[in-house]
Scaffold this motif. Sequence first.
Motif, PDB file in Angstrom:
ATOM      1  N   PHE A  45       5.943  10.701  -0.291  1.00 31.79           N
ATOM      2  CA  PHE A  45       4.954  10.015   0.530  1.00 31.79           C
ATOM      3  C   PHE A  45       5.504   9.738   1.918  1.00 31.79           C
ATOM      4  CE2 PHE A  45       6.927   7.020  -2.418  1.00 31.79           C
ATOM      5  CZ  PHE A  45       7.437   6.036  -1.593  1.00 31.79           C
ATOM      6  N   LEU A  46       4.594   9.352   2.819  1.00 27.72           N
ATOM      7  CA  LEU A  46       4.955   9.029   4.194  1.00 27.72           C
ATOM      8  C   LEU A  46       5.325   7.555   4.299  1.00 27.72           C
ATOM      9  CD1 LEU A  46       2.178  10.877   6.200  1.00 27.72           C
ATOM     10  CD2 LEU A  46       4.573  11.519   6.015  1.00 27.72           C
ATOM     11  N   ILE A  47       6.316   7.286   5.127  1.00 27.08           N
ATOM     12  CA  ILE A  47       6.673   5.903   5.440  1.00 27.08           C
ATOM     13  C   ILE A  47       6.770   5.772   6.956  1.00 27.08           C
ATOM     14  CG2 ILE A  47       7.880   5.478   3.271  1.00 27.08           C
ATOM     15  CD1 ILE A  47      10.531   5.818   4.840  1.00 27.08           C
ATOM     16  N   GLY A  48       6.749   4.565   7.442  1.00 24.40           N
ATOM     17  CA  GLY A  48       6.934   4.320   8.868  1.00 24.40           C
ATOM     18  C   GLY A  48       5.670   3.802   9.514  1.00 24.40           C
ATOM     19  N   TRP A  49       5.478   4.221  10.758  1.00 23.75           N
ATOM     20  CA  TRP A  49       4.402   3.711  11.601  1.00 23.75           C
ATOM     21  C   TRP A  49       3.049   3.842  10.913  1.00 23.75           C
ATOM     22  CZ3 TRP A  49       3.641   0.475  15.212  1.00 23.75           C
ATOM     23  CH2 TRP A  49       2.509   0.522  15.998  1.00 23.75           C
ATOM     24  N   ALA A  50       2.326   2.744  10.836  1.00 23.45           N
ATOM     25  CA  ALA A  50       0.967   2.658  10.293  1.00 23.45           C
ATOM     26  C   ALA A  50       0.877   3.049   8.818  1.00 23.45           C
ATOM     27  CB  ALA A  50      -0.009   3.475  11.131  1.00 23.45           C
ATOM     28  N   ASN A  51       1.999   3.075   8.106  1.00 20.96           N
ATOM     29  CA  ASN A  51       2.024   3.331   6.669  1.00 20.96           C
ATOM     30  C   ASN A  51       2.628   2.108   5.998  1.00 20.96           C
ATOM     31  OD1 ASN A  51       1.216   6.248   6.179  1.00 20.96           O
ATOM     32  ND2 ASN A  51       2.687   6.433   7.852  1.00 20.96           N
ATOM     33  N   GLN A  52       1.771   1.284   5.431  1.00 23.30           N
ATOM     34  CA  GLN A  52       2.247   0.031   4.860  1.00 23.30           C
ATOM     35  C   GLN A  52       2.767   0.235   3.443  1.00 23.30           C
ATOM     36  OE1 GLN A  52      -0.879  -2.835   5.200  1.00 23.30           O
ATOM     37  NE2 GLN A  52      -0.872  -2.779   7.413  1.00 23.30           N
ATOM     38  N   ILE A  53       3.946  -0.316   3.191  1.00 20.09           N
ATOM     39  CA  ILE A  53       4.511  -0.314   1.849  1.00 20.09           C
ATOM     40  C   ILE A  53       5.056  -1.703   1.551  1.00 20.09           C
ATOM     41  CG2 ILE A  53       5.094   2.147   1.858  1.00 20.09           C
ATOM     42  CD1 ILE A  53       8.014   1.354   2.335  1.00 20.09           C
ATOM     43  N   ALA A  54       5.214  -1.970   0.273  1.00 17.30           N
ATOM     44  CA  ALA A  54       5.792  -3.241  -0.157  1.00 17.30           C
ATOM     45  C   ALA A  54       6.655  -2.969  -1.376  1.00 17.30           C
ATOM     46  CB  ALA A  54       4.692  -4.234  -0.508  1.00 17.30           C
ATOM     47  N   THR A  55       7.682  -3.775  -1.549  1.00 16.37           N
ATOM     48  CA  THR A  55       8.500  -3.686  -2.754  1.00 16.37           C
ATOM     49  C   THR A  55       8.494  -5.027  -3.464  1.00 16.37           C
ATOM     50  OG1 THR A  55      10.552  -4.256  -1.596  1.00 16.37           O
ATOM     51  CG2 THR A  55      10.031  -1.925  -1.780  1.00 16.37           C
ATOM     52  N   VAL A  56       8.535  -4.958  -4.789  1.00 13.20           N
ATOM     53  CA  VAL A  56       8.543  -6.151  -5.613  1.00 13.20           C
ATOM     54  C   VAL A  56       9.583  -5.957  -6.710  1.00 13.20           C
ATOM     55  CG1 VAL A  56       7.183  -7.616  -7.167  1.00 13.20           C
ATOM     56  CG2 VAL A  56       6.081  -6.535  -5.197  1.00 13.20           C
ATOM     57  N   SER A  57      10.413  -6.961  -6.932  1.00 10.77           N
ATOM     58  CA  SER A  57      11.400  -6.883  -8.014  1.00 10.77           C
ATOM     59  C   SER A  57      10.688  -6.787  -9.355  1.00 10.77           C
ATOM     60  CB  SER A  57      12.300  -8.117  -8.005  1.00 10.77           C
ATOM     61  OG  SER A  57      13.043  -8.148  -6.810  1.00 10.77           O
ATOM     62  N   SER A  58      11.239  -5.946 -10.230  1.00 12.72           N
ATOM     63  CA  SER A  58      10.657  -5.753 -11.560  1.00 12.72           C
ATOM     64  C   SER A  58      11.753  -5.835 -12.607  1.00 12.72           C
ATOM     65  CB  SER A  58       9.987  -4.383 -11.659  1.00 12.72           C
ATOM     66  OG  SER A  58       8.944  -4.264 -10.740  1.00 12.72           O
ATOM     67  N   ARG A  59      11.381  -6.234 -13.783  1.00  7.85           N
ATOM     68  CA  ARG A  59      12.338  -6.234 -14.886  1.00  7.85           C
ATOM     69  C   ARG A  59      12.640  -4.793 -15.259  1.00  7.85           C
ATOM     70  NH1 ARG A  59      10.231 -10.196 -19.342  1.00  7.85           N
ATOM     71  NH2 ARG A  59       8.741  -8.526 -19.308  1.00  7.85           N
ATOM     72  N   ALA A  60      13.898  -4.510 -15.483  1.00  7.83           N
ATOM     73  CA  ALA A  60      14.299  -3.157 -15.854  1.00  7.83           C
ATOM     74  C   ALA A  60      13.828  -2.830 -17.264  1.00  7.83           C
ATOM     75  CB  ALA A  60      15.813  -3.014 -15.752  1.00  7.83           C
ATOM     76  N   ILE A  61      13.227  -1.659 -17.415  1.00 13.11           N
ATOM     77  CA  ILE A  61      12.801  -1.182 -18.730  1.00 13.11           C
ATOM     78  C   ILE A  61      14.026  -0.632 -19.467  1.00 13.11           C
ATOM     79  CG2 ILE A  61      11.408   0.552 -19.916  1.00 13.11           C
ATOM     80  CD1 ILE A  61       9.428   0.305 -17.577  1.00 13.11           C
ATOM     81  N   GLY A  62      14.890  -0.027 -18.716  1.00 16.22           N
ATOM     82  CA  GLY A  62      16.126   0.529 -19.251  1.00 16.22           C
ATOM     83  C   GLY A  62      17.219   0.267 -18.238  1.00 16.22           C
ATOM     84  N   SER A  63      18.076   1.254 -18.063  1.00 14.01           N
ATOM     85  CA  SER A  63      19.130   1.090 -17.066  1.00 14.01           C
ATOM     86  C   SER A  63      18.561   1.290 -15.665  1.00 14.01           C
ATOM     87  CB  SER A  63      20.264   2.079 -17.331  1.00 14.01           C
ATOM     88  OG  SER A  63      19.773   3.400 -17.292  1.00 14.01           O
TER      89      SER A  63
END
Length: 111
Positions: free
Chosen positions: A53-71
């Motif tokens: 996917f595209l990132i950067g100018w006018a491309n909104q992304i967010a990250t959220v911590s998640s519980r690990a399913i495995g390693s």
Amino acid sequence: MKTISNAAGTFLTGTAIADAIMEYATALWNQRRIAFVDIPFVNGQGVIERAQFLIGWANQIATVSSRAIGSELREPATEQNLRDEAKKTIGVINAQPVETPDYTVFDTFDL
């Protein structure tokens, strides 16, 4: 692990990968540029796939911590590449040096 959300969907990936993407996306945003990234993610069935996917100018992304399913999902080469690209992007200067202008070419006038 962290999930990355954008217009294309939500992707569960490693913490270091997600953090590197945010670092690169921020550098691109500040330069009003975009880039195409390819990362591993864990799908709903627990299988590792790839997302592009595209990132950067006018491309909104967010990250959220998640519980690990495995390693923790790691891909050191991708993490390093994203961080290297971010460092190169931060160093981009679009302005060109200007020599001292020669004002003698202008006619003088009285105010």
